[in-house]
Design a protein around this motif. Structure first.
Motif, PDB file in Angstrom:
ATOM      1  N   GLY A   1       0.776  -1.211  -0.034  1.00  0.00           N
ATOM      2  CA  GLY A   1      -0.075   0.030  -0.021  1.00  0.00           C
ATOM      3  C   GLY A   1       1.005   1.179  -0.073  1.00  0.00           C
ATOM      4  O   GLY A   1       1.974   1.248  -0.261  1.00  0.00           O
ATOM      5  N   ASP A   2       0.377   2.505   0.507  1.00  0.00           N
ATOM      6  CA  ASP A   2       0.876   3.611   0.469  1.00  0.00           C
ATOM      7  C   ASP A   2       1.448   3.845   1.724  1.00  0.00           C
ATOM      8  O   ASP A   2       2.040   4.874   1.896  1.00  0.00           O
ATOM      9  N   GLY A   3       1.389   3.045   2.861  1.00  0.00           N
ATOM     10  CA  GLY A   3       2.069   3.136   3.894  1.00  0.00           C
ATOM     11  C   GLY A   3       1.131   3.932   5.156  1.00  0.00           C
ATOM     12  O   GLY A   3       1.742   4.291   6.245  1.00  0.00           O
ATOM     13  N   ILE A   4       0.158   4.347   4.537  1.00  0.00           N
ATOM     14  CA  ILE A   4      -0.930   4.867   5.428  1.00  0.00           C
ATOM     15  C   ILE A   4      -2.139   3.894   5.767  1.00  0.00           C
ATOM     16  O   ILE A   4      -2.554   3.425   5.161  1.00  0.00           O
ATOM     17  N   VAL A   5      -2.217   3.996   7.228  1.00  0.00           N
ATOM     18  CA  VAL A   5      -3.100   3.419   7.787  1.00  0.00           C
ATOM     19  C   VAL A   5      -4.525   4.194   7.797  1.00  0.00           C
ATOM     20  O   VAL A   5      -4.552   5.196   8.549  1.00  0.00           O
ATOM     21  N   ARG A   6      -5.514   3.925   7.326  1.00  0.00           N
ATOM     22  CA  ARG A   6      -6.760   4.533   7.419  1.00  0.00           C
ATOM     23  C   ARG A   6      -7.828   4.128   8.534  1.00  0.00           C
ATOM     24  O   ARG A   6      -8.141   2.838   8.407  1.00  0.00           O
ATOM     25  N   VAL A   7      -8.309   4.748   9.353  1.00  0.00           N
ATOM     26  CA  VAL A   7      -9.139   4.450  10.204  1.00  0.00           C
ATOM     27  C   VAL A   7     -10.733   5.184   9.968  1.00  0.00           C
ATOM     28  O   VAL A   7     -10.710   6.364   9.619  1.00  0.00           O
ATOM     29  N   SER A   8     -11.438   4.214   9.865  1.00  0.00           N
ATOM     30  CA  SER A   8     -12.937   4.836   9.611  1.00  0.00           C
ATOM     31  C   SER A   8     -13.839   4.356  10.567  1.00  0.00           C
ATOM     32  O   SER A   8     -13.918   3.381  11.191  1.00  0.00           O
ATOM     33  N   ARG A   9     -15.164   4.937  10.539  1.00  0.00           N
ATOM     34  CA  ARG A   9     -16.392   4.406  11.048  1.00  0.00           C
ATOM     35  C   ARG A   9     -17.628   4.142  10.332  1.00  0.00           C
ATOM     36  O   ARG A   9     -17.923   4.822   9.060  1.00  0.00           O
ATOM     37  N   GLU A  10     -18.268   2.915  10.852  1.00  0.00           N
ATOM     38  CA  GLU A  10     -19.023   2.578   9.566  1.00  0.00           C
ATOM     39  C   GLU A  10     -20.324   1.732  10.338  1.00  0.00           C
ATOM     40  O   GLU A  10     -20.147   1.338  11.596  1.00  0.00           O
ATOM     41  N   THR A  11     -21.415   2.138   9.704  1.00  0.00           N
ATOM     42  CA  THR A  11     -22.661   1.465  10.425  1.00  0.00           C
ATOM     43  C   THR A  11     -23.448   0.522   9.328  1.00  0.00           C
ATOM     44  O   THR A  11     -24.273  -0.026   9.736  1.00  0.00           O
ATOM     45  N   LYS A  12     -23.098   0.493   7.986  1.00  0.00           N
ATOM     46  CA  LYS A  12     -23.737   0.111   6.931  1.00  0.00           C
ATOM     47  C   LYS A  12     -24.025  -1.447   7.261  1.00  0.00           C
ATOM     48  O   LYS A  12     -22.979  -2.259   7.542  1.00  0.00           O
ATOM     49  N   GLY A  13     -25.086  -2.184   7.222  1.00  0.00           N
ATOM     50  CA  GLY A  13     -25.392  -3.582   7.183  1.00  0.00           C
ATOM     51  C   GLY A  13     -24.966  -4.022   8.530  1.00  0.00           C
ATOM     52  O   GLY A  13     -24.938  -5.311   8.957  1.00  0.00           O
ATOM     53  N   ARG A  14     -25.157  -3.117   9.826  1.00  0.00           N
ATOM     54  CA  ARG A  14     -24.745  -3.718  11.146  1.00  0.00           C
ATOM     55  C   ARG A  14     -25.777  -3.150  12.068  1.00  0.00           C
ATOM     56  O   ARG A  14     -25.739  -3.388  13.099  1.00  0.00           O
TER      57      ARG A  14
END
Length: 125
Positions: free
Chosen positions: A46-59
């Motif tokens: 990858g590009d060496g960047i760790v991406r952190v996100s929040r998700e609620t879809k389908g849960r």
């Protein structure tokens, strides 16, 4: 089928002596080195960047914190997931190279990853 036709099957047909056998090296799964070789070679580029996100879809409306892009093999990714879950005091899982931490813990996960030396970005809204 004649007995002479079975010679083309390549040796051992069935045995309960060692349990499950690796189809590649034909050793018992516990002694197989093929899976370890594949896992070590499967580090995502990858590009060496760790991406952190929040998700609620389908849960069912429940929030989950997702960590994507960590440049680690599967075993080390599972260990990182365990550390992040412990830091947040919650459960979660590691699926397909993505760490899922139950609940909305984006800031806490980002701080934990930055403390370990990762370059972290918040992704999504």
């Amino acid at each position: 089928m004649r007995l002479s036709d079975l010679g083309g099957l390549g040796g051992l047909v069935y045995s309960t002596d060692a349990g499950r056998m690796c189809p590649d090296c034909r050793k018992p799964v516990g002694q197989c080195s093929c899976a370890a070789d594949r896992a070590a070679a499967a580090v995502p580029a990858g590009d060496g960047i760790v991406r952190v996100s929040r998700e609620t879809k389908g849960r069912g409306g429940k929030a989950v914190t997702l960590v994507k892009g960590a440049p680690l093999p599967a075993a080390e990714l599972a260990q990182l997931g365990k550390q992040l879950k412990a830091a947040c005091g919650t459960g979660g899982t590691v699926k397909d190279g993505v760490i899922e931490v139950q609940g909305d813990h984006v800031e806490r996960v980002m701080q934990a990853l930055q403390a370990q030396g990762y370059k972290v970005k918040r992704a999504g809204g």
